[in-house]
Design an enzyme around this catalytic site. Sequence first.
Site, PDB file in Angstrom:
ATOM      1  N   ASP A  82      72.108 -66.887 -19.040  1.00  0.00           N
ATOM      2  CA  ASP A  82      72.729 -67.886 -19.906  1.00  0.00           C
ATOM      3  C   ASP A  82      72.146 -69.242 -19.514  1.00  0.00           C
ATOM      4  OD1 ASP A  82      74.261 -69.632 -21.354  1.00  0.00           O
ATOM      5  OD2 ASP A  82      76.198 -68.905 -20.634  1.00  0.00           O
ATOM      6  N   THR A 130      70.293 -76.733 -22.442  1.00  0.00           N
ATOM      7  CA  THR A 130      69.903 -75.340 -22.696  1.00  0.00           C
ATOM      8  C   THR A 130      68.395 -75.200 -22.840  1.00  0.00           C
ATOM      9  OG1 THR A 130      72.012 -74.959 -23.843  1.00  0.00           O
ATOM     10  CG2 THR A 130      70.235 -73.374 -24.238  1.00  0.00           C
ATOM     11  N   TYR A 177      75.155 -89.745 -31.124  1.00  0.00           N
ATOM     12  CA  TYR A 177      74.558 -88.407 -31.173  1.00  0.00           C
ATOM     13  C   TYR A 177      74.010 -88.096 -32.553  1.00  0.00           C
ATOM     14  CZ  TYR A 177      73.988 -83.347 -30.829  1.00  0.00           C
ATOM     15  OH  TYR A 177      73.472 -82.072 -30.847  1.00  0.00           O
TER      16      TYR A 177
END
Length: 319
Positions: A82, A130, A177
């Site tokens: 992960d 990620t 963002y």
Amino acid sequence: MSRSFNATSTTDEVLAGIDLSGKRVLVTGVSAGLGVETARTLAAHGAQVIGAARDLAKAEGATEGVRAQARNGGGLELVELDLASLASVRVCADALVTEGKPFDLVIANAGVMACPFGHTADGFETQFGTNHLGHFVLVNRIASLIASGGRLVNLASSGHRFSGVNLDDPNFERTPYDPFGAYGRSKTANILFAVEFDRRHQASGIRATALHPGAIQTELPRYMTDETMQQMVAVIEQSFPGGMAAFQWKSVPQGAATSVWAGVVAEPETVGGRYCEDCHVAEIDDGAGFEGGVRSYALDPENAKALWAKSEEMVGERF
């Protein structure tokens, strides 16, 4: 090698006549799309593929065809990973190091795209954490396993043209963002990571490169809302003369072709420290649009060194 390929070339065309028996390859993100196709074609040509995925049950189902088509000693083994959890990344990397088997090729394929604002388990902005930091820790922890003559291939994107990295505010704590801006930061980071990894390891015979696979209809945009999807279509229409009519989606085998070309077929000195697309090395292009090329900031060696240092600071680990 003298063979020439292009945007329409497929994985099997690129690897035609190539025997990968005895080669060992790590591919992240083998539960769907490009990761599955990359694993399939490598195993079909004799490679032992270690496929990493967050959801092992999903990956088992998705890779049935990989095992079925494996030839000449090729095969597939799945490991849990992960990338949004550094604890998971470190467990995976440590297990591979303990096993001690070398890799001839590492393909950092997994990623997320244009998702809503969020954080990884370690508090990093989701896409940067990620797409970049997870792979940064994984690859550096297993770097000792990459054999001399081996390669690292980072899947980036033409989306790097949305934005350079912002090392002053990587987690959008002060910056408004934007899903595509965040995606661009993470994809630029993928390229810069390859640039600096290549600089650090080429004396040992290990090269690194990054690439744009092309626009493929996979699960990657699964987090995109209707609004962000419309934004992406608008970008395409603005970038290509003739709009969507001039734009061409790639098939999954076409999309994965550049990964295996850069990892197996291209000469190492040709792709080392570079950015590839459509089975060739891309030219620097700082103009507007997303038709092709790589922005100079994504290959800048000083940017690459700065990102490396910031990444070490963020993950609390030096390599």
